[in-house]
Design an enzyme around this catalytic site. Structure first.
Site, PDB file in Angstrom:
ATOM      1  N   LYS A 114       9.389  -9.452   5.122  1.00 19.90           N
ATOM      2  CA  LYS A 114       9.031  -8.196   5.667  1.00 19.90           C
ATOM      3  C   LYS A 114       8.701  -8.025   7.013  1.00 19.90           C
ATOM      4  O   LYS A 114       8.331  -8.916   7.798  1.00 19.90           O
ATOM      5  CB  LYS A 114       7.641  -7.908   4.989  1.00 19.90           C
ATOM      6  CG  LYS A 114       6.928  -6.186   5.078  1.00 19.90           C
ATOM      7  CD  LYS A 114       5.749  -6.069   4.434  1.00 19.90           C
ATOM      8  CE  LYS A 114       5.063  -4.573   4.566  1.00 19.90           C
ATOM      9  NZ  LYS A 114       4.077  -4.453   3.508  1.00 19.90           N
ATOM     10  N   SER A 127       3.943  -0.440   0.756  1.00 18.09           N
ATOM     11  CA  SER A 127       4.870  -0.204   1.878  1.00 18.09           C
ATOM     12  C   SER A 127       5.912  -1.474   1.683  1.00 18.09           C
ATOM     13  O   SER A 127       6.833  -1.432   2.691  1.00 18.09           O
ATOM     14  CB  SER A 127       3.998  -0.584   2.925  1.00 18.09           C
ATOM     15  OG  SER A 127       3.294  -1.834   3.011  1.00 18.09           O
ATOM     16  N   SER A 175       0.837  -2.839  -1.794  1.00 20.32           N
ATOM     17  CA  SER A 175       2.087  -2.752  -1.369  1.00 20.32           C
ATOM     18  C   SER A 175       2.837  -3.967  -1.490  1.00 20.32           C
ATOM     19  O   SER A 175       4.072  -3.867  -1.068  1.00 20.32           O
ATOM     20  CB  SER A 175       1.773  -2.839   0.317  1.00 20.32           C
ATOM     21  OG  SER A 175       1.703  -1.563   0.901  1.00 20.32           O
TER      22      SER A 175
HETATM   23  N1  GLN Z   1      -0.020   2.695  -0.303  1.00 18.32           N
HETATM   24  C1  GLN Z   1      -1.453   2.118   0.289  1.00 18.32           C
HETATM   25  C2  GLN Z   1      -1.409   2.811   1.726  1.00 18.32           C
HETATM   26  O1  GLN Z   1      -0.961   3.684   1.972  1.00 18.32           O
HETATM   27  C3  GLN Z   1      -1.385   0.794   0.430  1.00 18.32           C
HETATM   28  C4  GLN Z   1      -0.622   0.118   1.547  1.00 18.32           C
HETATM   29  C5  GLN Z   1      -0.404  -1.287   1.607  1.00 18.32           C
HETATM   30  O2  GLN Z   1      -0.796  -2.038   0.824  1.00 18.32           O
HETATM   31  N2  GLN Z   1      -0.043  -1.859   2.787  1.00 18.32           N
HETATM   32  O3  GLN Z   1      -2.414   2.420   2.436  1.00 18.32           O
END
Ligand code: GLN
Length: 485
Positions: free
Chosen positions: A77, A152, A176
């Site tokens: 990532k 994400s 995410s």
């Molecule tokens: N979707 C969540 C957010 O927008 C979690 C994102 C994540 O786990 N990095 O913060």
């Protein structure tokens, strides 16, 4: 047909010299070339570096000095700093950033002899649930390219689902790793907070962020977790606790396992197709000898609101370092220092990141701190106490990973709250610091559905065991989207 194989299978083929790492790496680079125009799952591909690493891996295998991961290609990532390679974190702010060092996770996997194919696309600074906030464009879901892959870590999930990489790394602040794993039909694990070093992982919300593996199955996740776990003196929240062999207990019998189903996870809000798949998976566990127990996590409805105070507060502080002076984007012809700050940040950040910085700065400001931040911290404790009570009665908790299957690109971009609700079942796990997994459990509308497994602190071995036993009995994790077979 290397791409249809799991990491475990490829590892065996490398050890027996049936293939070389260079061949394997070429095969995956070819697949990226062929398919990633459609998916956009990579921001950066690093063929030269990959082939050099593969050559070294082959030499190491030749010398008999290899481990299970030596010579296996993977994708990181783009939130992980990678020495001398672009590290953009999905943001224009870091579009020109080349990291001068490796994140600990990267360093450990390099040391194990893994081969980095490139850096995967992601929501900007990991803020999002659909990959649509990336400066580098949306990632497409390999099961239906009109749909999002989740976020994400959507690039990592799509790349593994389409078999452009055998495995990938991800990070999970509120879901995410698990949510994109669910939406793309792969297996992902978020470890206990502190299990894996955050050093060199670009910080979003430091008390929630945790790195973990994304793979086809639990067996492969275990191999990656073995390599990335452990104490790191460069991360003050990493825990000095021995790392077990996560592969050792995969075959333990799960007869008598106590599975808790939180009634709050099975109420309204879950799509009927998801409910059906999750219930069938629970029945599968029952038939394997598990005991199903209804439990309650009475404060779980507070987790999304609490998260959207805590995470923005921490992000507003973490992202203050991007000021146009030290890292990344700088506006053209600043008139003075204030203009430099304002325009660099104004032009460098996307709208979701700005929204969070503003919410966070507001929640932390004098006069509001007690009402928002302090209150959120108190509720956070209540949310984690719910889990502590539950784990006195059960061994694992199960439920859906996400309320629905992958939605269409553009469907939720104008409604942040609808987007935030994608993580309704995953966020509490981060607030409590617990380990969680998502495993493929079936399909609804031809799109994958994930089953979420939540474990007690440092009980990753059990999660992997419980996931692996399911994967021995089912084939959901072996499904490959039609255009990528
Ligand atoms: N979707 C969540 C957010 O927008 C979690 C994102 C994540 O786990 N990095 O913060």
């Amino acid at each position: 047909m290397y791409h249809t194989k799991t990491l475990t299978e490829l590892s065996r083929m490398l050890q027996t010299r049936e293939i070389t790492s260079v061949e394997l790496t070429r095969a995956f680079l070819d697949r990226i070339n062929k398919h990633d125009k459609t998916l956009n799952s990579f921001i950066t591909v690093t063929p030269e570096q990959a082939l050099a690493q593969a050559k070294n891996a082959d030499a190491r295998i030749g010398r008999g000095e290899s481990g299970a991961l030596t010579g296996i290609p993977l994708a990181h990532k783009d939130i992980f700093c990678t020495l001398d390679v672009r590290t953009n974190c999905g943001s224009k702010m870091l579009d020109n950033f080349i990291s001068p060092y490796n994140a600990t996770v990267v360093e450990k996997l390099n040391a194990a002899g893994m081969v980095m194919l490139g850096k995967t696309n992601m929501d900007e600074f990991a803020m999002g649930s659909s990959n649509e906030t990336s400066f580098y464009g949306a990632v497409k879901n390999p099961w239906n390219t009109a749909a999002v892959p989740g976020g994400s870590s959507g690039g990592s999930a799509a790349a593994v689902a389409a078999r452009l990489a055998p495995v990938a790394t991800g990070t999970d602040t509120g879901g995410s790793i698990r949510q994109p794993a669910a939406l793309c039909g792969i297996t992902g694990l978020k470890p206990t907070y502190g299990r894996v070093s955050r050093y060199g992982m670009i910080a979003f919300a430091s008390s929630l962020d945790q790195a973990g593996p994304m793979a086809q199955n639990a067996e492969d996740c275990a191999l990656l977790l073995n390599a990335i776990s452990g104490f790191d003196e460069r991360d003050s929240t990493s825990l000095d606790k021995p790392v077990p062999n996560y592969s050792a207990d995969l075959n333990r019998d799960i007869k008598g396992l106590k599975i808790g189903l939180p009634k709050e996870f099975f109420g309204e809000g879950m799509a009927p197709g998801v409910r059906e798949v999750v219930n069938t998976a629970i029945e599968q566990y029952r038939s394997m000898g598990a005991e199903i127990i209804e439990i309650s996590l009475p404060n779980s409805h507070l987790s999304v609101p609490v998260y959207y105070v805590v995470a923005p507060a921490e992000c507003s502080s973490n992202l203050s370092r991007f000021d146009g002076v030290r890292f990344g984007y700088r506006c053209k012809d600043p008139q003075d220092l204030e203009d430099l700050y304002k325009r660099s940040r104004g032009e460098g950040f996307g709208s979701e990141v700005k929204r969070r910085i503003m919410i966070g700065a507001y929640a932390l400001s004098a006069g509001y701190y007690d009402a928002y931040y302090l209150k959120a911290q108190q509720l956070r404790r209540m949310i984690s106490d719910d889990f502590t009570r539950a784990f006195q009665k059960v061994d694992v908790i199960m439920g859906p990973t996400a309320p629905d299957v992958a939605f269409n690109i553009g469907e939720k971009t104008s409604d942040p709250v609808a987007m935030y609700l994608s993580d309704i079942y995953t966020i509490a796990v981060n607030l409590a610091g617990l380990p969680g997994m998502s495993i493929p459990a079936g399909f609804s509308n031809k799109l994958p559905v994930g089953l979420q497994l939540i474990g007690n602190y440092f009980d990753e071995s059990r999660l992997l065991n419980v996931a692996h036993q399911y994967q021995l009995a089912t084939n959901w994790h072996k499904q490959i989207p039609e255009n990528f077979r």
